[in-house]
Design a protein around this motif. Structure first.
Motif, PDB file in Angstrom:
ATOM      1  N   LYS A   1     -20.890  -7.255  -0.346  1.00 54.03           N
ATOM      2  CA  LYS A   1     -19.959  -7.672  -1.396  1.00 54.03           C
ATOM      3  C   LYS A   1     -19.123  -8.863  -0.927  1.00 54.03           C
ATOM      4  O   LYS A   1     -18.800  -9.756  -1.700  1.00 54.03           O
ATOM      5  CB  LYS A   1     -19.050  -6.512  -1.795  1.00 54.03           C
ATOM      6  N   SER A   2     -18.807  -8.864   0.364  1.00 54.78           N
ATOM      7  CA  SER A   2     -17.975  -9.962   0.871  1.00 54.78           C
ATOM      8  C   SER A   2     -18.712 -11.296   0.839  1.00 54.78           C
ATOM      9  O   SER A   2     -18.096 -12.345   0.775  1.00 54.78           O
ATOM     10  CB  SER A   2     -17.502  -9.663   2.295  1.00 54.78           C
ATOM     11  N   ILE A   3     -20.047 -11.250   0.866  1.00 53.46           N
ATOM     12  CA  ILE A   3     -20.781 -12.528   0.806  1.00 53.46           C
ATOM     13  C   ILE A   3     -21.269 -12.812  -0.617  1.00 53.46           C
ATOM     14  O   ILE A   3     -22.104 -13.682  -0.830  1.00 53.46           O
ATOM     15  CB  ILE A   3     -21.962 -12.587   1.812  1.00 53.46           C
ATOM     16  N   GLY A   4     -20.780 -12.046  -1.576  1.00 49.09           N
ATOM     17  CA  GLY A   4     -21.013 -12.428  -2.965  1.00 49.09           C
ATOM     18  C   GLY A   4     -21.919 -11.526  -3.778  1.00 49.09           C
ATOM     19  O   GLY A   4     -22.328 -11.873  -4.880  1.00 49.09           O
ATOM     20  N   MET A   5     -22.246 -10.339  -3.256  1.00 45.73           N
ATOM     21  CA  MET A   5     -23.054  -9.424  -4.077  1.00 45.73           C
ATOM     22  C   MET A   5     -22.154  -8.842  -5.171  1.00 45.73           C
ATOM     23  O   MET A   5     -21.087  -8.297  -4.872  1.00 45.73           O
ATOM     24  CB  MET A   5     -23.644  -8.306  -3.212  1.00 45.73           C
ATOM     25  N   THR A   6     -22.574  -8.969  -6.416  1.00 42.13           N
ATOM     26  CA  THR A   6     -21.747  -8.498  -7.529  1.00 42.13           C
ATOM     27  C   THR A   6     -21.887  -6.971  -7.673  1.00 42.13           C
ATOM     28  O   THR A   6     -22.874  -6.394  -7.189  1.00 42.13           O
ATOM     29  CB  THR A   6     -22.185  -9.143  -8.847  1.00 42.13           C
ATOM     30  N   PRO A   7     -20.940  -6.326  -8.353  1.00 40.07           N
ATOM     31  CA  PRO A   7     -21.066  -4.866  -8.563  1.00 40.07           C
ATOM     32  C   PRO A   7     -22.392  -4.498  -9.236  1.00 40.07           C
ATOM     33  O   PRO A   7     -23.018  -3.493  -8.891  1.00 40.07           O
ATOM     34  CB  PRO A   7     -19.873  -4.545  -9.466  1.00 40.07           C
TER      35      PRO A   7
ATOM     36  N   ASN B   1      -7.809 -11.230   3.527  1.00 40.12           N
ATOM     37  CA  ASN B   1      -8.535 -10.503   2.472  1.00 40.12           C
ATOM     38  C   ASN B   1      -8.127 -10.978   1.079  1.00 40.12           C
ATOM     39  O   ASN B   1      -8.964 -11.046   0.166  1.00 40.12           O
ATOM     40  CB  ASN B   1      -8.277  -8.996   2.591  1.00 40.12           C
TER      41      ASN B   1
ATOM     42  N   PHE C   1     -16.545 -12.129  10.693  1.00 38.44           N
ATOM     43  CA  PHE C   1     -15.784 -10.913  11.039  1.00 38.44           C
ATOM     44  C   PHE C   1     -15.777 -10.715  12.552  1.00 38.44           C
ATOM     45  O   PHE C   1     -16.658 -11.197  13.275  1.00 38.44           O
ATOM     46  CB  PHE C   1     -16.432  -9.683  10.389  1.00 38.44           C
TER      47      PHE C   1
ATOM     48  N   ALA D   1     -16.798 -11.739  -6.955  1.00 41.07           N
ATOM     49  CA  ALA D   1     -18.045 -11.858  -6.179  1.00 41.07           C
ATOM     50  C   ALA D   1     -18.628 -13.264  -6.339  1.00 41.07           C
ATOM     51  O   ALA D   1     -19.053 -13.893  -5.362  1.00 41.07           O
ATOM     52  CB  ALA D   1     -19.051 -10.810  -6.631  1.00 41.07           C
TER      53      ALA D   1
ATOM     54  N   TYR E   1       0.879  -1.185   0.000  1.00 45.74           N
ATOM     55  CA  TYR E   1       0.000   0.000   0.000  1.00 45.74           C
ATOM     56  C   TYR E   1       0.905   1.220   0.000  1.00 45.74           C
ATOM     57  O   TYR E   1       1.465   1.571   1.048  1.00 45.74           O
ATOM     58  CB  TYR E   1      -0.897   0.025   1.236  1.00 45.74           C
TER      59      TYR E   1
ATOM     60  N   LEU F   1     -11.127 -10.197  -1.406  1.00 46.97           N
ATOM     61  CA  LEU F   1     -11.566  -8.842  -1.044  1.00 46.97           C
ATOM     62  C   LEU F   1     -10.492  -7.823  -1.416  1.00 46.97           C
ATOM     63  O   LEU F   1     -10.738  -6.629  -1.413  1.00 46.97           O
ATOM     64  CB  LEU F   1     -11.835  -8.739   0.459  1.00 46.97           C
ATOM     65  N   ASP F   2      -9.335  -8.289  -1.703  1.00 52.54           N
ATOM     66  CA  ASP F   2      -8.205  -7.422  -2.045  1.00 52.54           C
ATOM     67  C   ASP F   2      -7.378  -8.163  -3.091  1.00 52.54           C
ATOM     68  O   ASP F   2      -7.552  -9.376  -3.279  1.00 52.54           O
ATOM     69  CB  ASP F   2      -7.381  -7.146  -0.761  1.00 52.54           C
TER      70      ASP F   2
ATOM     71  N   THR G   1     -14.018  -0.474  -2.217  1.00 51.39           N
ATOM     72  CA  THR G   1     -13.005  -1.464  -1.842  1.00 51.39           C
ATOM     73  C   THR G   1     -13.419  -2.099  -0.523  1.00 51.39           C
ATOM     74  O   THR G   1     -13.463  -1.436   0.515  1.00 51.39           O
ATOM     75  CB  THR G   1     -11.632  -0.773  -1.677  1.00 51.39           C
ATOM     76  N   ILE G   2     -13.700  -3.386  -0.582  1.00 57.23           N
ATOM     77  CA  ILE G   2     -14.306  -4.054   0.574  1.00 57.23           C
ATOM     78  C   ILE G   2     -13.363  -4.058   1.783  1.00 57.23           C
ATOM     79  O   ILE G   2     -13.764  -3.689   2.884  1.00 57.23           O
ATOM     80  CB  ILE G   2     -14.657  -5.514   0.218  1.00 57.23           C
ATOM     81  N   ALA G   3     -12.137  -4.444   1.546  1.00 58.53           N
ATOM     82  CA  ALA G   3     -11.206  -4.586   2.661  1.00 58.53           C
ATOM     83  C   ALA G   3     -11.062  -3.274   3.411  1.00 58.53           C
ATOM     84  O   ALA G   3     -11.070  -3.234   4.637  1.00 58.53           O
ATOM     85  CB  ALA G   3      -9.866  -5.053   2.141  1.00 58.53           C
TER      86      ALA G   3
ATOM     87  N   ARG H   1     -16.604 -15.736  -4.367  1.00 60.83           N
ATOM     88  CA  ARG H   1     -16.885 -15.722  -2.928  1.00 60.83           C
ATOM     89  C   ARG H   1     -18.174 -16.471  -2.617  1.00 60.83           C
ATOM     90  O   ARG H   1     -18.271 -17.183  -1.634  1.00 60.83           O
ATOM     91  CB  ARG H   1     -16.978 -14.274  -2.426  1.00 60.83           C
TER      92      ARG H   1
ATOM     93  N   GLU I   1     -14.113  -7.874 -10.808  1.00 59.82           N
ATOM     94  CA  GLU I   1     -14.891  -7.714  -9.583  1.00 59.82           C
ATOM     95  C   GLU I   1     -16.089  -8.663  -9.538  1.00 59.82           C
ATOM     96  O   GLU I   1     -16.402  -9.234  -8.500  1.00 59.82           O
ATOM     97  CB  GLU I   1     -15.363  -6.262  -9.440  1.00 59.82           C
ATOM     98  N   THR I   2     -16.767  -8.807 -10.687  1.00 65.63           N
ATOM     99  CA  THR I   2     -17.921  -9.713 -10.719  1.00 65.63           C
ATOM    100  C   THR I   2     -17.454 -11.151 -10.531  1.00 65.63           C
ATOM    101  O   THR I   2     -18.080 -11.923  -9.778  1.00 65.63           O
ATOM    102  CB  THR I   2     -18.669  -9.560 -12.060  1.00 65.63           C
TER     103      THR I   2
ATOM    104  N   MET J   1     -17.307 -16.016   5.333  1.00 66.91           N
ATOM    105  CA  MET J   1     -16.467 -15.129   6.150  1.00 66.91           C
ATOM    106  C   MET J   1     -17.128 -14.794   7.477  1.00 66.91           C
ATOM    107  O   MET J   1     -18.325 -14.528   7.545  1.00 66.91           O
ATOM    108  CB  MET J   1     -16.192 -13.811   5.400  1.00 66.91           C
TER     109      MET J   1
END
Lengths: 232, 761
Positions: free
Chosen positions: B663-669, A52, A92, A81, A18, A57-58, B753-755, A84, A77-78, A90
């Protein structure tokens, strides 16, 4: 580094930077299917970054992350998703439940996003909540659940789509000792029925109780790795 | 720099997007407010502005020249109560001869004046020059380019005099119909003398006039109030329309500013808590927040006021061109002052409500409240939606507005007003198009053939032969011969215009709102304003006089026309008054496949003394209303969309953690975008469903008020302008406003950005 034929997760020379800060520096590791691994280390060692990257996620600055045979490097990105949805569950530290939804709807949500009909998703969500011992709290909203109950709901949500890999980021970090014990038992139960589990934690007790292997990170590098006795 | 100031500046910098949205919304709202106030001012007081600009005469007094010498009149200028006086000017009533010339035949009041200026009645010489020698005349006409052709034309009078028109001037006081040099007037043996007075106190004109003219017995006194009433009639027709849009603009502006400012303060509550924990007093915290919203708000207000000034000037001239009231138009300083003081005041008031809540909260409570929206709202609806067969991203989106009911209500109200404005504008467009088409006889008259004036080529053919020639041209369907003649209405002092029609008059497209159209001798049709002015109704009889001739006619119908000094009569009615009259123009309707230019060429070839012109398809008044309505609709739509934009930005910021989790559980953009856009589209549908009836009701109220002000009876064609397809499209306008406003922040949310978001816990 441990090698095996049935790798659920594999990292090859992964680097994440980063700006000027290097969070992970050339990490390579492998987690076999059904294995429970704890990642430990001081704050800023790169534990959460590692999690992540495995969850998609990253993205790594360099190197390759492969989960269940999917190379995450090439996914948009799709694609991430959808990955995942199929492979990752996950948990948290702070649960991350939607306040507007009941416990049942929070759990069902993960399946509904994949297109599962509402009734079917709710049935499975209720079964999961029952299995985790909070079926009677299904209609309750997060705001009135205890910390331990919220984390159980979060675990149920993570398991909803039957993930290949369950990732937990400090799952007992926000809980009192009693609730923490309950969650530890839950994770141990999951591991014992064959769930692949990757824990990120500061809690040595949690690691020793739930994980068969501990990977230690410091300054973005793997500094030690040990197998714990009494675990598969 | 004080702590309050530096913290507020830092907050503005940190919330760049929020500050930019606030500035932009305030800017657009200020533009709308300045333009609305400018239009309201102009339409409320067009006469007063022009009257002040021209130093109009409070009273125009005429005296018998034989009994009142000029020396006595000159002395009246010094009498108590007189602020300024002009005159004495010689005055003479001439009669324009019927020679198919530039000016209509009939009486013409001419005054001898050395120039257009002076202490009273500084007439606007808008084209040409002032009369400088005998034989030159300046004619009183409103500022309309179409009259420019009159300059250079010849005027012959029955008294045997001939003049050349050298200029056109407009006098708001209507002191004369034409002016000549004083030397010329002396040669014309004037019978009356004119004096123009401005009084220091115009409250009691009768008393002031009596005092100033004591012992002089004026033969005529014309008050400016009479002229004002007549002039304002046209312009005040705009007032309901402008008030409607002005109010909508103000409401939308206030709602959106309140939403944006309130949102900024609510979103900053955590920051408030931190400031309090650092030792800021509640008042200092309030001051930080007021400065934080006032900085971008004031910037937007300043730029908006400037832009409003730039936009309103051309718009005002466009709107009022053709009404005869375009002199001295401009936005008054009070409109700018109202915007510069009022808009920041609205910003502060909107900020005070949520800021005062933060003022009361303890530091710990503020920090807790700043963690996000209050939980527990809209849960029952979310549960209900969760069980529906809708895609989950859609059902989640539908439930989102219920999490922030207050913010959603403000956003909804803005959409409702945006849709209502669009509906009102659409309705006005259709109404004004229908009105304009009627006024211009679109589809009924394609060409108007004028007879050559004395200074042009004169036709060799006579009236009947011209009509026959026109009828014989290929593609001609109908021909109506017209003669415009000034006549007197017996029993009334003022003159009126009569349009005598021969031929296919029924095909001209006159819209009859009561009774029937003229069909035979002794019948007239009159506009509503005419009937109202003279207290007449359909079925009444009236007597028209031309010279010494008189004829009686029955009012058989009321027609749609804004004129209050016009009757439409059949040709035999004219014959009864003057059998020798000829038509001055011919209105021609062509077959659908006929070409107007081909027809014109054929007419010119057959008779060079005829001047055919394509009938204008554009009504200036309609263009003005449609133009102003379009401007307001555009700006209100933009402001409403900005309101939605702001709401989505606030919502997505507050729900940043939730979005990251989803998004972390799979929701697409795509699903994130769909969910976010759906949340506003739902408000858009609701806004459309509520806004359309509000717009329809506003349209009815505004059109009826406009018609009433213009003295028109509103026929169904002006009110029943709605079609199912158009209404459905208007409901979609609400969705369009919402989707347009929501799309960009929705895309931004999808790219979250999810993270990073999950780390901000």
């Amino acid at each position: 580094m441990t090698t095996g034929t049935a790798a659920a997760v594999r990292l090859d020379h992964v680097r994440r930077q980063y700006g000027e800060t290097v969070a992970l520096d050339g990490v390579s590791l492998e987690i076999r299917a059904g294995e429970a691994v704890a990642v430990m280390g001081p704050s800023g060692s790169g534990k959460s970054t590692l999690l992540n990257l495995i969850a998609g996620l990253d993205r790594p600055s360099a190197g390759r992350v492969t989960v269940q045979g999917d190379d995450l490097t090439g996914l948009d990105e799709t694609g991430l998703a959808l990955f995942r949805r199929r492979h990752i569950g996950m948990i948290f530290q702070f649960f991350n439940l939607l306040d507007d939804l009941s416990a049942l709807d929070n759990v069902a949500l993960a399946a509904q996003l994949t297109g599962t009909p509402a009734a079917q998703a709710r049935r499975r969500a209720l079964d999961l909540l029952d299995e985790l011992g909070i079926g009677d709290r299904a209609r309750t909203y997060p705001a009135v659940l205890s910390g331990g109950e919220r984390q159980r709901v979060a675990v149920a949500r993570a398991l909803m789509n039957r993930p290949a890999v369950l990732l937990a980021d400090e799952p007992t970090g926000a809980l009192d000792s009693h609730s923490g014990e309950q969650v530890m038992d839950l994770l141990l139960d999951l591991h014992q029925i064959g769930q692949t589990l990757l824990l990120v934690t500061h809690d040595v007790r949690l690691a020793e109780r739930c994980a068969g292997r501990v990977i230690e990170l410091a300054d973005g590098r793997v500094t030690a790795e040990r197998t714990l006795e009494g675990h598969p | 720099m004080s702590a309050v100031w530096s913290v507020a500046l830092a907050a503005v910098r940190r919330r760049r997007l929020q500050s930019a949205i606030l500035a932009l919304v305030v800017l657009c709202s200020t533009v709308a407010i300045v333009v609305a106030l400018g239009l309201l001012e102009a339409s409320s007081w067009p006469f007063d502005r022009t009257f002040a600009e021209q130093r109009g005469a409070h009273v125009v007094a005429t005296f018998d020249r034989a009994t009142v010498p000029d020396a006595l009149l000159t002395r009246t200028a010094g009498r108590p109560g007189v602020e300024a006086a002009a005159g004495p000017f010689g005055q003479k009533a001439l009669t324009v001869a019927d020679t198919r010339q530039s000016l209509p035949p009939g009486p013409l009041t001419v005054v001898g004046r050395p120039g257009p200026g002076g202490p009273v009645d500084r007439v606007d010489l808008w084209t040409g020059r002032w009369a400088a020698r005998p034989g030159e005349i300046v004619v009183n006409r409103p500022v309309e380019p179409l009259f420019s052709d009159l300059v250079g034309a010849t005027v012959r009078t029955r008294e045997g005099m001939t003049f050349t028109i050298v200029g056109l001037a407009s006098s708001v006081s209507r002191t004369a119909e034409a002016w000549v040099t004083p030397a010329q007037m002396r040669t014309m043996n004037p019978t009356a003398t004119q004096m123009l007075y401005r009084f220091t106190e115009a409250g009691d004109l009768r008393a002031a006039t009596a005092s100033v003219t004591a012992g002089l017995s004026p033969s005529g006194v014309q008050s400016y109030l009479t002229v004002k009433q007549d002039v304002s009639r046209t312009a005040s027709a705009y007032l309901p329309f402008l008030v409607g849009f002005g109010l909508l603009g103000l409401l939308v502006a206030v709602l959106i500013v309140a939403n944006v400012v309130g949102g900024a303060v609510v979103a900053g509550q955590r920051h408030i808590g931190v400031l309090k924990s650092l030792g800021f007093t509640p008042d200092q915290v309030m001051a930080v927040y007021l400065v934080m919203v006032l900085l971008p708000g004031s910037a937007g207000c300043l730029v908006g006021t400037g832009l409003g000034a730039l936009i309103s000037q051309p718009l005002l001239h466009r709107v009022f061109a053709g009404t005869g009231a375009a002199i001295g138009l401009g936005v008054g300083w009070w409109a700018y002052l109202t915007a510069l003081v009022g808009v920041p005041a609205v910003v502060v008031l909107a900020a005070l409500v949520p800021a005062s809540r933060a003022h009361r909260l303890s530091a710990a409570e503020s920090i807790r409240a700043g963690g996000g929206r209050r939980s527990g709202r809209g849960q029952a609806i979310q549960h209900l939606l969760s069980g529906t067969p809708l895609p989950r991203s859609v059902s989640l989106g539908l439930g989102l507005p219920f999490a922030r009911p207050g913010r959603s209500a403000l956003t909804l109200a803005a959409i409702v007003l945006g849709v209502a404005a669009t509906t009102l504008a659409t309705g006005l467009f259709r109404t004004m198009t229908a009105y304009g088409d009627t006024a211009q006889r679109v589809g009924h008259v394609h060409s108007v053939v004028h007879v050559g004036r004395p200074d042009q080529i004169r036709p060799k053919l006579g009236d009947a032969a011209i009509e026959a020639l026109l009828r014989a041209q290929p593609g001609v369907r109908h021909v109506t011969a017209d003669a415009w003649i000034d006549v007197r209405l017996l029993g009334h002092t003022s003159r009126i215009k009569a349009q005598f029609l021969r031929g296919d008059a029924a095909t001209r497209g006159d819209v009859v709102v009561a009774g029937r159209y003229i069909s035979g001798p002794g019948e007239v049709a009159a506009p509503s304003a005419f009937l109202r002015r003279f207290g007449l109704r359909v079925g009444d009889r009236l007597t028209l006089a031309l010279g010494d001739a008189r004829t009686q006619a029955t009012i058989v119908g009321e027609v749609m026309d804004a004129a209050n000094d016009l009757v439409i009569a059949s040709w035999p009615t004219l014959t009864a008054l003057d059998p020798g009259r000829s038509a001055t123009q011919y209105e021609v309707r062509l077959a659908p496949d006929a070409d107007v230019e081909t027809f014109h060429a054929a007419v010119k070839a057959a008779e060079p003394g005829l001047y055919p012109r394509t009938k204008s398809q554009v009504d200036q008044n309609s263009v003005a209303v449609i133009g102003a309505a379009s401007f307001f609709t555009l700006i209100l739509g933009v402001v409403a969309s900005l309101g939605v934009f702001n709401t989505v930005v606030l919502n997505t910021r507050e729900r940043r953690r939730d979005l990251a989790m989803l998004k972390s559980i799979g929701m697409t953009p795509r699903q994130v975008t769909l969910m976010t856009v759906t949340s506003m589209a739902a408000l858009g549908v609701l806004g459309g469903l509520v806004g359309v009836p509000v717009g329809i009701a506003s349209h009815r109220v505004v059109v009826l008020a406009m018609m009433e002000a213009a003295g028109l009876s509103a026929p169904a064609i002006l009110l029943d302008v709605w079609h199912v397809a158009a209404l459905a499209a208007l409901v979609v306008a609400g969705v369009a406003i919402a989707v347009l406003g929501a799309f960009l922040p929705a895309r931004s949310a999808a790219a979250l950005t999810i993270a990073e978001a999950l780390r901000t816990e």
